[in-house]
Design a protein around this motif. Sequence first.
Motif, PDB file in Angstrom:
ATOM      1  N   ARG A  12      10.112  -8.676  10.546  1.00 11.41           N
ATOM      2  CA  ARG A  12       8.795  -9.292  10.351  1.00 11.41           C
ATOM      3  C   ARG A  12       7.765  -8.245   9.856  1.00 11.41           C
ATOM      4  N   VAL A  13       7.278  -8.500   8.620  1.00 10.91           N
ATOM      5  CA  VAL A  13       6.513  -7.541   7.706  1.00 10.91           C
ATOM      6  C   VAL A  13       4.874  -8.168   7.786  1.00 10.91           C
ATOM      7  N   TYR A  14       4.131  -7.239   7.955  1.00  8.65           N
ATOM      8  CA  TYR A  14       2.515  -7.836   7.978  1.00  8.65           C
ATOM      9  C   TYR A  14       1.950  -6.788   6.941  1.00  8.65           C
ATOM     10  N   ALA A  15       1.284  -7.329   6.033  1.00 12.38           N
ATOM     11  CA  ALA A  15       0.909  -6.443   4.901  1.00 12.38           C
ATOM     12  C   ALA A  15      -0.194  -7.305   4.260  1.00 12.38           C
ATOM     13  N   PRO A  16      -1.465  -7.067   4.839  1.00 14.72           N
ATOM     14  CA  PRO A  16      -2.573  -8.034   4.341  1.00 14.72           C
ATOM     15  C   PRO A  16      -2.987  -7.513   2.877  1.00 14.72           C
ATOM     16  N   HIS A  17      -2.735  -6.424   2.428  1.00 15.83           N
ATOM     17  CA  HIS A  17      -3.214  -5.827   1.236  1.00 15.83           C
ATOM     18  C   HIS A  17      -1.871  -5.774   0.270  1.00 15.83           C
ATOM     19  N   GLY A  18      -0.900  -6.634   0.528  1.00 14.40           N
ATOM     20  CA  GLY A  18       0.397  -6.350  -0.271  1.00 14.40           C
ATOM     21  C   GLY A  18       1.002  -5.054  -0.033  1.00 14.40           C
ATOM     22  N   LEU A  19       1.852  -4.795  -1.176  1.00 10.43           N
ATOM     23  CA  LEU A  19       2.726  -3.654  -1.011  1.00 10.43           C
ATOM     24  C   LEU A  19       2.767  -2.555  -2.290  1.00 10.43           C
ATOM     25  N   ALA A  20       2.062  -3.167  -3.249  1.00 14.35           N
ATOM     26  CA  ALA A  20       1.887  -2.472  -4.525  1.00 14.35           C
ATOM     27  C   ALA A  20       1.438  -0.906  -4.336  1.00 14.35           C
ATOM     28  N   ASP A  21       0.145  -1.128  -3.737  1.00 12.93           N
ATOM     29  CA  ASP A  21      -0.196   0.528  -3.507  1.00 12.93           C
ATOM     30  C   ASP A  21       0.812   1.537  -2.783  1.00 12.93           C
ATOM     31  N   VAL A  22       1.578   0.915  -1.970  1.00 17.40           N
ATOM     32  CA  VAL A  22       2.363   1.764  -0.930  1.00 17.40           C
ATOM     33  C   VAL A  22       3.451   2.235  -1.928  1.00 17.40           C
ATOM     34  N   PHE A  23       4.025   1.375  -2.888  1.00 15.89           N
ATOM     35  CA  PHE A  23       4.980   1.945  -3.705  1.00 15.89           C
ATOM     36  C   PHE A  23       4.493   2.742  -4.785  1.00 15.89           C
TER      37      PHE A  23
END
Length: 208
Positions: free
Chosen positions: A150-161
């Motif tokens: 289960r992944v919670y990422a309210p701002h998405g993942l683009a910045d992380v990558f």
Amino acid sequence: MIGHLPLDEQLVALKSVLSRNEVLLEVLHRTAGLGLRGWYLTAGCLFQTVWNVATDRHPTSGIKDYDVFYFDDHDLSWEAEDRVIKTSAEAFAGLPADVEVRNEARVHLWYEQKFGAACTPYTSSEAAIDSFAATTCCLGVRLEPDGQWRVYAPHGLADVFNLVVRPNPVLAPRQVYETKTARWRRQWPELTVLGWPSESAILTRASP
């Protein structure tokens, strides 16, 4: 680049990248056995694993600790949280890492004294994750009883990558953001760190 892929493909990539950190996987599996309410493995150990893999470092490089949030508002005493902390310490014994387990239902009881800003009581672990100093930090992962992630990422993942650190001025003071990002830049100079917004920008953002 992964950060430009559709979200469903980013989620697949996230699991693949995080799985390269064997300590992180072990923390996930051991936490799943503790029966904590609304728990997530969260914060630095997640996005820093991604940064490490993206910059060809060892997956665990520079990770100070592994943060586990849970939410139990049935008993807000320190004694109840301390019992969970001690039980967790036994579960994580032998791991080559510090694992910090905290009840997010109690944060408002000590936050102002530590950081100088009042914290409205959280209603869930997700709400606590929402208040990290950077949107890039707002990420949580847990294993469900059926073994699914289960992944919670309210701002998405683009910045992380994409190795972008973006401020999240909803609770944590500017000093917290700048102190953290200065340390991260020393460890990962490839980061793009965005500046803290002006007071007027914050007020405009907060207006309905």
